[in-house]
Design an enzyme around this catalytic site. Structure first.
Site, PDB file in Angstrom:
ATOM      1  N   ARG A   1      11.488  -4.930   5.716  1.00 45.09           N
ATOM      2  CA  ARG A   1      10.440  -3.466   5.348  1.00 45.09           C
ATOM      3  C   ARG A   1      11.336  -2.892   5.716  1.00 45.09           C
ATOM      4  NH1 ARG A   1       4.821  -1.820   5.950  1.00 45.09           N
ATOM      5  NH2 ARG A   1       4.346  -2.342   8.180  1.00 45.09           N
TER       6      ARG A   1
ATOM      7  N   LYS B   1       0.929  -1.454  -0.079  1.00 51.45           N
ATOM      8  CA  LYS B   1      -0.151  -0.070  -0.096  1.00 51.45           C
ATOM      9  C   LYS B   1       1.159   0.720  -0.050  1.00 51.45           C
ATOM     10  CE  LYS B   1      -2.378  -0.605   3.988  1.00 51.45           C
ATOM     11  NZ  LYS B   1      -1.928  -0.489   4.875  1.00 51.45           N
TER      12      LYS B   1
ATOM     13  N   ARG C   1      10.925  -0.785  11.781  1.00 56.20           N
ATOM     14  CA  ARG C   1       9.335  -0.269  12.216  1.00 56.20           C
ATOM     15  C   ARG C   1       9.645  -0.798  13.704  1.00 56.20           C
ATOM     16  NH1 ARG C   1       4.193   0.600   9.331  1.00 56.20           N
ATOM     17  NH2 ARG C   1       3.496  -0.331  11.352  1.00 56.20           N
TER      18      ARG C   1
ATOM     19  N   ARG D   1     -10.459   1.385   8.763  1.00 56.04           N
ATOM     20  CA  ARG D   1      -9.779  -0.248   8.861  1.00 56.04           C
ATOM     21  C   ARG D   1     -11.127  -0.542   9.764  1.00 56.04           C
ATOM     22  NH1 ARG D   1      -4.063   1.094   9.465  1.00 56.04           N
ATOM     23  NH2 ARG D   1      -2.798  -0.945   9.680  1.00 56.04           N
TER      24      ARG D   1
ATOM     25  N   ARG E   1      -0.964  -8.154  13.779  1.00 48.88           N
ATOM     26  CA  ARG E   1      -1.668  -7.493  13.080  1.00 48.88           C
ATOM     27  C   ARG E   1      -2.674  -7.814  12.000  1.00 48.88           C
ATOM     28  NH1 ARG E   1       2.896  -4.210  12.095  1.00 48.88           N
ATOM     29  NH2 ARG E   1       2.826  -2.921  10.516  1.00 48.88           N
TER      30      ARG E   1
HETATM   31  P1  AMP Z   1       0.211   1.068   9.222  1.00 47.82           P
HETATM   32  O1  AMP Z   1       1.494   1.908   9.210  1.00 47.82           O
HETATM   33  O2  AMP Z   1      -0.552   1.470   9.050  1.00 47.82           O
HETATM   34  O3  AMP Z   1       0.251  -0.451   9.749  1.00 47.82           O
HETATM   35  O4  AMP Z   1      -0.505   1.453  11.276  1.00 47.82           O
HETATM   36  C1  AMP Z   1       0.518   0.913  12.165  1.00 47.82           C
HETATM   37  C2  AMP Z   1       0.028   1.108  13.255  1.00 47.82           C
HETATM   38  O5  AMP Z   1      -0.612   2.614  13.899  1.00 47.82           O
HETATM   39  C3  AMP Z   1      -0.957  -0.013  13.664  1.00 47.82           C
HETATM   40  O6  AMP Z   1      -0.627  -0.728  14.133  1.00 47.82           O
HETATM   41  C4  AMP Z   1      -2.506   0.408  14.576  1.00 47.82           C
HETATM   42  O7  AMP Z   1      -2.200   0.495  15.813  1.00 47.82           O
HETATM   43  C5  AMP Z   1      -2.144   1.977  14.185  1.00 47.82           C
HETATM   44  N1  AMP Z   1      -3.402   2.418  13.087  1.00 47.82           N
HETATM   45  C6  AMP Z   1      -2.646   2.709  11.976  1.00 47.82           C
HETATM   46  N2  AMP Z   1      -4.607   3.492  11.247  1.00 47.82           N
HETATM   47  C7  AMP Z   1      -5.450   3.130  11.944  1.00 47.82           C
HETATM   48  C8  AMP Z   1      -6.504   2.794  12.220  1.00 47.82           C
HETATM   49  N3  AMP Z   1      -6.977   3.472  11.043  1.00 47.82           N
HETATM   50  N4  AMP Z   1      -7.906   2.543  13.308  1.00 47.82           N
HETATM   51  C9  AMP Z   1      -6.938   2.531  14.544  1.00 47.82           C
HETATM   52  N5  AMP Z   1      -5.774   2.074  14.461  1.00 47.82           N
HETATM   53  C10 AMP Z   1      -4.772   2.070  13.159  1.00 47.82           C
END
Ligand code: AMP
Length: 233
Positions: A127, A13, A160, A88, A171
Site C-alpha cells: 500500500r 475502506k 505510511r 473504532r 493494528r
Molecule cells: P488508519 O489510517 O485508519 O489506518 O489510522 C492510522 C492510525 O491512526 C491508527 O493506527 C491509530 O493510531 C489512529 N487512529 C485512526 N482512527 C482512529 C480512531 N477512530 N481511534 C483511535 N485511533 C485512531
C-alpha cells in the site's frame, strides 16, 4: 445519507470511500487522515496524538473525537458524510450517535468490509498513499497509471510510517479484538450491511451501492432495514 465504513486496515475502506464520495456526493471523513494532517502540521492535537500513532496504538478518544467533530462542522454542499476509520470503539460510536443527534442527523447505514486476516497482511505490504491528499493505491491490486505518481493529483506516492510489518500486525490485533465489536453494536441497531471485501474493487463497490439502495430510494427509510443485511448476495 450518513454512512460508516468499517473494515480492518487494508480491507479497501479508503478506496471505496473515494468512490462513494463521488457517487453519492458525501463528505469524506477519514480519522487516520485527519490525524496524519494534524501530526504533519504540528497542531496541539497532532502533537498529543503522535506517540500513539507511531506505535500503531489507538489514539485516545478525546483527541480523535475532537478532530472528527471539527471536520463535521462544515459539510459544504455534500449530501451527508462517509466516515472511514471512525468510530473504532464502542465509546467512540456512542460519542458519534450523540453528536449526530445534537445536529438533528442520524446514521443511515454501516458497511462492514470483510477480508480474512492473511489477505490483509499481504495487501498492506503493497500500500502507498499520495503526499498531497492521502489517496490510497496498491502496487499489486490498485496501481497508478504512472508508477509512483498519484492519478488524481500528480503528487508523489509514499509508504505510511505505520505500514511496517510489526505495526501492521499490532493494528490488525486491535481491529479484531476491539473494533470488531462495532459489528454487533450496529447489527443490533439494524444498520449493518456486510460486504465481501475480497472481491474486485468494482464488485465491492457495486455490492455496497446495492446494499445502500433501500436508503437511497425515495420514500424509503431506516424502518425498512432488516436487522442485518448481506449485500451482493
Ligand atoms: P488508519 O489510517 O485508519 O489506518 O489510522 C492510522 C492510525 O491512526 C491508527 O493506527 C491509530 O493510531 C489512529 N487512529 C485512526 N482512527 C482512529 C480512531 N477512530 N481511534 C483511535 N485511533 C485512531
Amino acid at each position: 445519507m450518513n454512512i460508516i465504513l468499517i473494515g480492518a486496515q487494508g480491507s479497501g475502506k479508503g478506496t471505496q470511500a473515494q468512490l462513494l464520495e463521488e457517487q453519492l456526493h458525501l463528505k469524506p471523513c477519514a480519522s487516520g487522515e485527519l490525524l496524519r494532517d494534524a501530526i504533519t502540521h504540528g497542531t496541539l492535537l497532532g502533537q498529543a496524538a503522535q506517540p500513539y500513532y507511531d506505535r500503531g496504538d489507538l489514539v485516545p478518544d478525546e483527541i480523535v473525537v475532537a478532530l472528527i467533530l471539527e471536520s463535521l462542522q462544515d459539510l459544504g454542499d455534500a449530501q451527508g458524510i462517509i466516515l472511514d476509520g471512525f468510530p473504532r470503539t464502542i465509546s467512540q460510536a456512542r460519542s458519534l450517535d450523540e453528536a449526530l443527534r445534537k445536529h438533528g442527523r442520524h446514521l443511515d447505514a454501516v458497511v462492514y468490509l470483510e477480508v480474512p486476516r492473511e489477505q490483509l497482511m499481504e495487501r498492506l505490504n503493497g500500500r502507498y498513499i499520495c503526499k498531497a491528499h492521502g489517496h490510497v493505491w496498491n502496487i499489486k491490486t490498485h496501481p497508478t497509471r504512472v508508477p509512483g505518481i498519484c492519478d488524481y493529483d500528480g503528487s508523489a506516492l509514499e509508504q505510511r510510517s505505520d505500514d511496517t510489518l510489526d505495526k501492521i500486525a499490532h493494528r490488525l490485533d486491535l481491529f479484531f479484538s476491539e473494533t470488531i465489536q462495532l459489528v454487533t453494536y450496529y447489527a443490533a441497531q439494524g444498520k449493518l450491511i456486510r460486504v465481501d471485501g475480497t472481491a474486485s474493487i468494482e464488485d465491492v463497490n457495486h455490492a455496497i451501492l446495492d446494499g445502500l439502495q433501500p436508503m437511497r430510494a425515495p420514500h424509503s427509510g431506516q424502518s425498512t432495514l432488516q436487522d442485518e443485511r448481506i449485500a451482493g448476495k
